[in-house]
Motif scaffolding. Structure first.
Motif, PDB file in Angstrom:
ATOM      1  N   PHE A 103      36.154  34.745  49.805  1.00  9.55           N
ATOM      2  CA  PHE A 103      35.760  36.154  49.921  1.00  9.55           C
ATOM      3  C   PHE A 103      34.732  36.346  51.045  1.00  9.55           C
ATOM      4  O   PHE A 103      34.843  37.255  51.864  1.00  9.55           O
ATOM      5  CB  PHE A 103      35.189  36.658  48.592  1.00  9.55           C
ATOM      6  CG  PHE A 103      35.072  38.160  48.532  1.00  9.55           C
ATOM      7  CD1 PHE A 103      36.116  38.935  48.068  1.00  9.55           C
ATOM      8  CD2 PHE A 103      33.916  38.801  48.960  1.00  9.55           C
ATOM      9  CE1 PHE A 103      36.022  40.325  48.027  1.00  9.55           C
ATOM     10  CE2 PHE A 103      33.809  40.186  48.922  1.00  9.55           C
ATOM     11  CZ  PHE A 103      34.871  40.955  48.441  1.00  9.55           C
ATOM     12  N   THR A 142      40.628  38.149  43.215  1.00  9.54           N
ATOM     13  CA  THR A 142      39.607  37.150  43.572  1.00  9.54           C
ATOM     14  C   THR A 142      39.572  36.022  42.527  1.00  9.54           C
ATOM     15  O   THR A 142      38.497  35.553  42.147  1.00  9.54           O
ATOM     16  CB  THR A 142      38.209  37.814  43.698  1.00  9.54           C
ATOM     17  OG1 THR A 142      37.994  38.659  42.542  1.00  9.54           O
ATOM     18  CG2 THR A 142      38.090  38.660  44.933  1.00  9.54           C
ATOM     19  N   HIS A 186      36.565  30.461  45.476  1.00  7.98           N
ATOM     20  CA  HIS A 186      36.930  31.882  45.552  1.00  7.98           C
ATOM     21  C   HIS A 186      35.844  32.666  46.292  1.00  7.98           C
ATOM     22  O   HIS A 186      36.131  33.582  47.057  1.00  7.98           O
ATOM     23  CB  HIS A 186      37.147  32.470  44.150  1.00  7.98           C
ATOM     24  CG  HIS A 186      38.433  32.012  43.509  1.00  7.98           C
ATOM     25  ND1 HIS A 186      39.670  32.400  43.969  1.00  7.98           N
ATOM     26  CD2 HIS A 186      38.667  31.178  42.462  1.00  7.98           C
ATOM     27  CE1 HIS A 186      40.622  31.838  43.218  1.00  7.98           C
ATOM     28  NE2 HIS A 186      40.029  31.092  42.298  1.00  7.98           N
TER      29      HIS A 186
END
Ligand code: HEM
Length: 478
Positions: free
Chosen positions: A272, A104, A268
């Motif tokens: 996600f 991640t 990021h």
């Protein structure tokens, strides 16, 4: 639910962790292969005559440093996991193991943050803002993407006599989410049609400790359940996905600095929330709903079709939010699918202090630092709350009595009657998810009167193969 007025005496929590290392390996074999999750937990409830019980959870060694948890397995004890003043939700999103942050971008994304950490509120607020800014895009994006899905389904049925809904849903949901959130279908960018495969690979690296693939046990134990797979395997896939987000979400990302977030951390997180939380969720939720409908009585199909077509006709033939809100049976069906088969089944939280957990029958002392774990299906199929709890009853949540049960639907990591906020850990996609679930039912029954499908299981959800569709006998809508 019957509740005693007098405070129950506080008891020791029954159960056993067995011999360190050896028992946790033995237990995980039971969990994956010999019993399966439902039986694994139910057997321990039965053995100890308690719905709060000490047990080991998978994956165990060496993936997780400590498999020991206190399991809360009824509707009364389970909600302790929603109380962030009592439990710490730091790094427990996937359970007793945490995938490497190299998957991640080096960040601990929102799902792994406790609300006491300052970045939790910033990131969650950012996600709320993105969803709010795109709320009018959801219905049109869903309709256009799923119209194409149903067309493909019809031609597959005509040519092959069956159609794999999961496969179609994977591609369609991915494009739908990109279009709904950012106005850019991933398949129309450099990603082409590779988004779902790249995402699935990246998701697999994070979730494989909880899965079985049907390979020889020894191979699965070594490859999936003992050591993390190297994140390098998905590095180039993640990079390509990141590029899509960085380009497509440009304008959303322009606003993040005022929230005190860097563009990179926000991107990021967006990746996600879209790929893991949303896409991962849709991969399980939508086949789940269709699967339960396939197994339901044809009369439920007829009632849904009637309700849906009348509400849409009342809006001049358009599928509007107003029309969807009027469809009470449709909403009840979606709640029932989320109740009987919550897409995210495991929840964790570490006791922030010494505390007492109450089940229907007793109260139990928990020490600060102990890991509390909930297997949600046992809480939402609690026979003390739900009549015929193991049965899918489409109209369960209708009427005054039905409405009283809605608070026990907790798929979003909180009661369905409560609201996600920056101060709690309830899913920020809560409203969207229930809307999307309903939209699937709406689109389906606008087109078809009834259908048949084979329903099996796959990885973390249902596999639905549609085998026949009966086209709608009523006039069409826009
Ligand atoms: C958290 C379920 C869709 C974003 C959660 C949690 C659950 C959940 C159970 C809590 C996990 C935990 O802390 O133990 C689901 C399901 C979905 C879904 C079943 C679909 C079927 C979405 C969507 C979004 C989203 C569409 C889009 C933004 C998140 C985020 C968190 C979260 C960011 C962490 C919340 C926080 O840190 O406060 N979700 N979710 N989810 N979900 Fe969802």
């Amino acid at each position: 639910m019957a509740e005693n007025d007098a405070a129950p005496t506080v008891k020791e929590i029954p159960g056993s962790y067995g011999v360190p290392f050896v028992s946790s390996i033995r237990d995980r074999l039971d969990f994956y292969y010999f019993q399966g999750p439902d039986k694994y937990f139910q057997a321990r409830v039965d053995r100890y005559h308690s719905t709060v019980v000490r047990l080991n959870v998978p994956p165990g060694p060496f993936m997780a440093s400590d498999p020991r948890v206190i399991a809360v397995l009824d509707a009364k004890s389970f909600p302790v996991l929603f109380d962030v003043s009592k439990v710490e939700k730091k790094n427990v999103f996937t359970g007793t193991y945490m995938p490497s942050t190299s998957l991640t971008g080096g960040y601990r994304v929102c799902s792994y943050l406790d609300p006491s950490e300052p970045s939790h509120a910033k990131v969650k607020q950012f996600l709320f803002d993105v969803l709010a800014s795109r709320k009018d895009a959801v219905i049109p994006a869903f309709r256009s993407n799923f119209a194409a899905l149903f067309q493909t389904m019809e031609s597959q049925l005509a040519s092959a006599g069956k159609s794999d809904f999961n496969k179609l849903n994977d591609n369609t949901s991915f494009d739908f989410l990109g279009e709904a959130y950012f106005g850019v279908r991933p398949s129309s960018t450099e990603l082409g049609g590779t988004g779902p495969t790249k995402s699935t690979k990246w998701l697999f690296l994070q979730l494989c400790p909880l899965m079985t693939l049907g390979l020889p046990k020894i191979l699965e134990e070594l490859l999936l359940h003992t050591f993390p797979l190297p994140s390098l395997i998905a590095k180039s896939d993640y990079k390509a996905l990141y590029k899509y987000f960085s380009d497509a979400a440009g304008s959303a990302l322009d606003s993040v600095e005022k929230l005190g977030l860097s563009r990179e951390e926000a991107c990021h997180n967006l990746l996600f929330a879209t790929v893991f939380n949303s896409y991962g969720g849709m991969k399980v939720l939508l086949p789940g709903i269709l699967g339960w409908l396939a197994k339901a009585d044809e009369s439920l199909h007829a009632r849904l079709a009637k309700e849906i077509r009348a509400a849409v006709a009342g809006e001049g033939g358009k599928v509007t939010l107003n029309a969807v809100e009027k469809m009470e049976l449709t909403r009840s069906v979606v709640y029932e699918a989320l109740r009987i088969d919550p897409p995210v089944k495991y929840q964790y939280g570490k006791a922030k202090q010494d505390l007492v957990i109450e089940s229907h029958d007793a109260a139990y002392q928990v020490k600060k630092g102990e890991m509390i774990f909930g297997y949600q299906p046992l809480a939402t199929r609690d026979p003390k709350v739900f009549d015929k709890a193991e049965q899918f009853i489409g109209d369960r949540f209708l009427g005054d009595e039905g409405k009283k049960l809605i608070k026990y639907v907790v798929w979003s990591n909180g009661p369905e009657t409560e609201t996600p906020s920056v101060a709690n850990k309830q899913c920020p996609g809560k409203e969207l998810v229930v809307l999307v679930g309903r939209l699937l039912v709406v689109e389906f029954f606008l087109r078809y009167d009834t259908f048949t499908a084979d329903v099996g299981t796959i990885l973390l959800g249902s596999q639905v193969t549609v085998t026949s569709l009966t086209k709608s006998s009523s006039s069409s809508t826009t």
